[in-house]
Design a protein around this motif. Structure first.
Motif, mmCIF file in Angstrom:
data_model
loop_
_atom_site.group_PDB
_atom_site.id
_atom_site.type_symbol
_atom_site.label_atom_id
_atom_site.label_comp_id
_atom_site.label_asym_id
_atom_site.label_seq_id
_atom_site.Cartn_x
_atom_site.Cartn_y
_atom_site.Cartn_z
ATOM 1 N N LEU A 22 49.615 117.088 -43.022
ATOM 2 C CA LEU A 22 49.018 116.986 -44.349
ATOM 3 C C LEU A 22 50.028 116.477 -45.365
ATOM 4 O O LEU A 22 49.719 115.621 -46.206
ATOM 5 C CB LEU A 22 48.470 118.349 -44.775
ATOM 6 N N PHE A 23 51.259 116.981 -45.277
ATOM 7 C CA PHE A 23 52.307 116.519 -46.186
ATOM 8 C C PHE A 23 52.552 115.019 -46.006
ATOM 9 O O PHE A 23 52.678 114.270 -46.980
ATOM 10 C CB PHE A 23 53.590 117.301 -45.944
ATOM 11 N N LYS A 24 52.638 114.590 -44.763
ATOM 12 C CA LYS A 24 52.885 113.168 -44.508
ATOM 13 C C LYS A 24 51.745 112.307 -45.039
ATOM 14 O O LYS A 24 51.972 111.220 -45.580
ATOM 15 C CB LYS A 24 53.069 112.942 -43.007
ATOM 16 N N ASP A 25 50.528 112.803 -44.904
ATOM 17 C CA ASP A 25 49.382 112.033 -45.382
ATOM 18 C C ASP A 25 49.388 111.917 -46.902
ATOM 19 O O ASP A 25 49.017 110.878 -47.460
ATOM 20 C CB ASP A 25 48.094 112.702 -44.902
ATOM 21 N N LEU A 26 49.819 112.966 -47.579
ATOM 22 C CA LEU A 26 49.783 112.970 -49.038
ATOM 23 C C LEU A 26 50.973 112.249 -49.665
ATOM 24 O O LEU A 26 50.833 111.598 -50.711
ATOM 25 C CB LEU A 26 49.733 114.417 -49.558
ATOM 26 N N TYR A 27 52.143 112.347 -49.048
ATOM 27 C CA TYR A 27 53.366 111.948 -49.743
ATOM 28 C C TYR A 27 54.143 110.802 -49.084
ATOM 29 O O TYR A 27 55.128 110.335 -49.667
ATOM 30 C CB TYR A 27 54.298 113.153 -49.869
ATOM 31 N N THR A 28 53.750 110.345 -47.908
ATOM 32 C CA THR A 28 54.532 109.305 -47.238
ATOM 33 C C THR A 28 54.602 108.024 -48.064
ATOM 34 O O THR A 28 55.654 107.372 -48.136
ATOM 35 C CB THR A 28 53.936 109.007 -45.850
ATOM 36 N N LYS A 29 53.511 107.664 -48.722
ATOM 37 C CA LYS A 29 53.513 106.417 -49.485
ATOM 38 C C LYS A 29 54.473 106.467 -50.674
ATOM 39 O O LYS A 29 54.913 105.412 -51.161
ATOM 40 C CB LYS A 29 52.106 106.085 -49.957
ATOM 41 N N TYR A 30 54.816 107.678 -51.131
ATOM 42 C CA TYR A 30 55.797 107.781 -52.212
ATOM 43 C C TYR A 30 57.206 107.442 -51.713
ATOM 44 O O TYR A 30 58.067 107.065 -52.518
ATOM 45 C CB TYR A 30 55.790 109.188 -52.810
ATOM 46 N N GLN A 31 57.452 107.618 -50.421
ATOM 47 C CA GLN A 31 58.776 107.307 -49.881
ATOM 48 C C GLN A 31 59.072 105.817 -49.988
ATOM 49 O O GLN A 31 60.235 105.430 -50.175
ATOM 50 C CB GLN A 31 58.882 107.771 -48.426
ATOM 51 N N ASP A 32 58.055 104.985 -49.908
ATOM 52 C CA ASP A 32 58.270 103.542 -49.995
ATOM 53 C C ASP A 32 58.741 103.140 -51.391
ATOM 54 O O ASP A 32 59.722 102.391 -51.534
ATOM 55 C CB ASP A 32 56.986 102.797 -49.629
ATOM 56 N N ILE A 33 58.071 103.627 -52.441
ATOM 57 C CA ILE A 33 58.500 103.263 -53.796
ATOM 58 C C ILE A 33 59.821 103.936 -54.151
ATOM 59 O O ILE A 33 60.610 103.396 -54.935
ATOM 60 C CB ILE A 33 57.407 103.604 -54.830
ATOM 61 N N ALA A 34 60.087 105.121 -53.565
ATOM 62 C CA ALA A 34 61.374 105.775 -53.788
ATOM 63 C C ALA A 34 62.501 104.974 -53.138
ATOM 64 O O ALA A 34 63.593 104.835 -53.714
ATOM 65 C CB ALA A 34 61.349 107.198 -53.243
ATOM 66 N N SER A 35 62.261 104.444 -51.957
ATOM 67 C CA SER A 35 63.280 103.640 -51.278
ATOM 68 C C SER A 35 63.597 102.373 -52.064
ATOM 69 O O SER A 35 64.757 101.947 -52.144
ATOM 70 C CB SER A 35 62.814 103.289 -49.865
ATOM 71 N N LYS A 36 62.577 101.768 -52.680
ATOM 72 C CA LYS A 36 62.816 100.571 -53.481
ATOM 73 C C LYS A 36 63.655 100.883 -54.715
ATOM 74 O O LYS A 36 64.531 100.097 -55.099
ATOM 75 C CB LYS A 36 61.478 99.960 -53.893
#
Length: 693
Positions: A382-396
């Motif tokens: 559930l955590f991965k589904d909710l928050y994984t897409k935030y890791q992409d903008i954080a990495s940028k």
């Protein structure tokens, strides 16, 4: 103005009368007052007049200050100059007199140090006897009563100079407080990244309190929002988002009304998930717009903030804290998948800590514990589904690979909006601070409109009905059922409702677009509270001791309702399946069954029995992080361990290896000994056979 300082005894001591005249905006030691002997009338003379001879003279000084022409703060400083029986510090005096001089000095210094807060000038018992000596007795130095070593003429000069001395004390106290303010109460710079909606309502109280203490606050808010409006307490910095106000309102309306759709259970789960992701997508666009706004990022870099105050329900603020390299304070109710325990390395046993959305208590059956373990296994996906897409903008933004839970671990303090009067007991970490009930305020007077409604309710009292800040109207079919149920009870019902009026609305029901919920619940005629089970409403019910009927709709409201019901302080209803009779029975139960009132009053007493208000506690910890640049001493070493080390799997493996090696060696030794023994027996038998032949 007539003021009297604290008396020394239960009764006002003879010879100790104080009457004070003071202005509001300045010190005004205008009058001296004394008690004359019994054969002389009492008089009050101006300070510039020559005071007559008397047995006891008391000069009292009062300071009453205003700020910005309002009663923002008010302080009084009592400076007592006892002319009669004054112990002169430069002459040889008895022990009690020397104590009195030291006592006066300590009290005066204390008065100045606390900035004019009223100080109890009550001397020790050994001095009061000396002060209350009969008139006409001699002072220890052999002079008549009065200031030792000072004659009548000197006394008159002394009292004429008293106003000047008092103003010198005023200047000294003000100058000292100014130095203290410069050295110890310097305001800091605070950056706030809130979560829009009901989350902001309690966070705003902390922000306003910090603003009153002199801190400069900047609140980052999207141009399109619900409650993040401008205020005199902070500077609002807005940024553009790729959606309109109409789009936001439409999506939130669909999300709020989805629980009222009568569909099958599988369809309901799918629709609930879809509507939740529908709203979360807006929040993601919000965060992406902020992190990609170079103007805002440049402004934040140049501002040099001391601390970041954020709602970590969405990780945008967490990412900015890492980018700006400043300490952060988290403020929220909790994650939907117990993430706060995972990222803080806090033990979270599934045997007695119920998982989100299970509606279990801390006393579970075997079947419930099995299901609780299964629900726990779904938290990571559930955590991965909710928050994984935030890791992409954080990495940028950070220009490196990012593991989002690692960023969450950098939070200095977790301010959690619950306490263990409401929540079930469980393990916590030292940087977790519990501020449940932070939204509870002191009761304010009701407006004339509400006061007339409350008074008209008579001895039956009234019921408050509100489904939170997001739900103010419901489908007509359900509204008719609720209106029918309200018509069966004698209490007046105050219903926060903005939809179409139900045709069967009873005379005892008042439809109101907005109501002062906390002030109504604090009224002694409040009999019950119908709520959706949000944490704000539940804590207002607990603080004011009002039993509840709970209609949970979404989010953590099901779990919140279960906690109140398990403590016997309310009744939970399924908003889809309930009938008008179910609601009527629930209201009659919580109103007429004394056990509900007794249980909620017990919870209220436990909750209110605390050394400090949750709002002040939250402000203290924000300032603590600001002063010390974080709270690294509260960070457990568990964050430096990997999964194998944290669970001591390497130690267990080592011990198992030692046991296996020891067992193997022992077994080999035993086998060796056995072979040796059997060989000897075999040789003896062969030797015996040879001899017999």
């Amino acid at each position: 103005m007539l003021l009297t300082p604290p008396p020394w005894d239960d009764s006002h001591p003879s010879g100790y009368d104080v009457i004070l005249k003071s202005d509001i905006d300045q010190w005004s030691p205008t009058f001296f007052i004394w008690r004359a002997p019994d054969d002389e009338p009492r008089r009050t003379v101006a300070a510039d007049e020559h005071p007559p001879k008397c047995h006891r003279q008391v000069a009292t000084l009062n300071r009453r200050c205003h700020r910005n022409a309002t009663d923002f703060w008010q302080r009084r400083l009592w400076l007592m100059l006892l002319a009669d029986k004054q112990c002169h510090p430069e002459t040889s005096q008895p022990k009690c007199c020397r104590k009195l001089v030291a006592f006066r000095r300590r009290r005066l210094l204390t008065s100045l140090l606390v900035g004019g807060i009223s100080v109890d000038a009550r001397p020790p018992a050994s001095m009061r006897a000396h002060l209350d000596a009969p008139a006409g007795t001699m002072a220890p130095t052999g002079t008549a009563l009065g200031t030792p070593g000072i004659g009548t003429q000197s006394q008159s000069i002394y009292f004429q100079l008293a106003p000047v001395i008092a103003r010198l004390y005023q200047f000294a106290a003000g100058f000292f407080l100014f130095l203290v303010a410069l050295g110890f109460v310097e305001g800091g710079q605070l950056l706030v990244i809130p979560q829009d909606g009901s989350h902001w309502l309690s966070m705003r109280a902390v922000v306003e309190k910090l603003s009153e203490k002199g801190h400069e606050i900047v609140v980052l808010a999207p141009e399109v929002n619900l409650h993040l409006k401008e205020s005199e307490h902070y500077t609002r910095k807005t940024y553009a988002v790729p959606y309109t106000q109409e789009e936001l309102d439409r999506r939130l309306h669909l999300f709020a009304n989805q629980p009222f759709d009568e569909v099958s259970f599988p369809t309901m789960i799918i629709e609930a998930y879809s509507s939740a992701m529908f709203v979360l997508d807006l929040f993601f666009y919000n965060c992406a717009s902020l992190l990609q706004n170079r103007e805002i990022i440049r402004y934040l870099e140049e501002s040099k903030f001391d601390v970041l105050f954020i709602d970590p329900a969405l990780p945008c603020g967490v990412i900015l804290a890492e980018y700006l390299a400043i300490p952060s304070v988290y403020f929220f109710r909790g994650f939907p998948c117990n993430l706060e325990h995972a990222v803080t390395k806090c033990p979270d046993p599934v045997s007695y800590v119920p998982r989100c959305y299970t509606s279990y208590t801390d006393h579970m059956t075997f079947t419930q514990r099995v299901l609780n373990l299964f629900a726990s296994s779904l938290e990571t996906p559930l955590f991965k589904d909710l928050y994984t897409k935030y890791q992409d903008i954080a990495s940028k933004l950070l220009q490196r690979d990012v593991h989002l839970p690692t960023l969450y671990r950098n939070g200095s303090i977790w301010l959690l909006r619950y306490d263990f009067v409401f929540e079930y007991p469980k393990p916590v970490m030292p940087n977790m601070v519990f501020i449940g009930g932070i939204n509870c305020e002191e009761r304010k007077n009701l407006s004339q409109e509400f006061e007339s409604i409350v008074n008209a309710s008579g001895e039956h009292g009234f019921v408050v009905f509100s489904l939170g800040s997001m739900v103010s109207e419901i489908p007509m079919k359900k509204a008719k059922q609720i209106a029918e149920a309200f018509g069966t009870i004698p209490q007046t019902v105050l219903w926060r409702y903005t939809g179409e009026t139900p045709p069967n609305l009873a005379n005892n029901t008042k439809l109101i677009k907005w109501l002062p919920q906390n002030d109504l619940l604090a009224h002694p005629k409040a009999r019950a509270f119908i709520t959706h089970g949000g944490s704000h409403g539940i804590y207002e019910g607990i603080c004011n001791g009002v039993p509840m009927v709970l209609m949970p709709l979404f989010g953590d409201q099901m779990d919140n309702a279960k906690r109140i019901e398990s403590r016997g302080a309310g009744v939970t209803l399924n908003v889809l399946e309930m009938t008008s009779k179910d609601l009527s029975d629930a209201l009659n139960a919580v109103i007429n069954d004394k056990s509900y009132k007794e249980n909620i009053m017990r919870l209220s007493a436990l909750h209110l029995d605390r050394p400090i208000h949750p709002l002040d506690l939250a402000v203290y910890w924000v300032e603590f992080v600001m002063r010390h640049k974080g709270a690294q001493h509260l960070r457990p070493a568990a964050h430096d361990l990997n999964w194998i080390q944290y669970h001591s799997l390497d130690v267990i493996a080592f011990l198992m290896a030692v046991v296996l090696v020891a067992t193997f060696i022992s077994l080999k030794c035993c086998l060796f000994c056995c072979r040796k023994c059997f060989r000897k027996k075999g040789r003896v038998k062969k030797a015996g056979k040879t001899k017999t032949t």
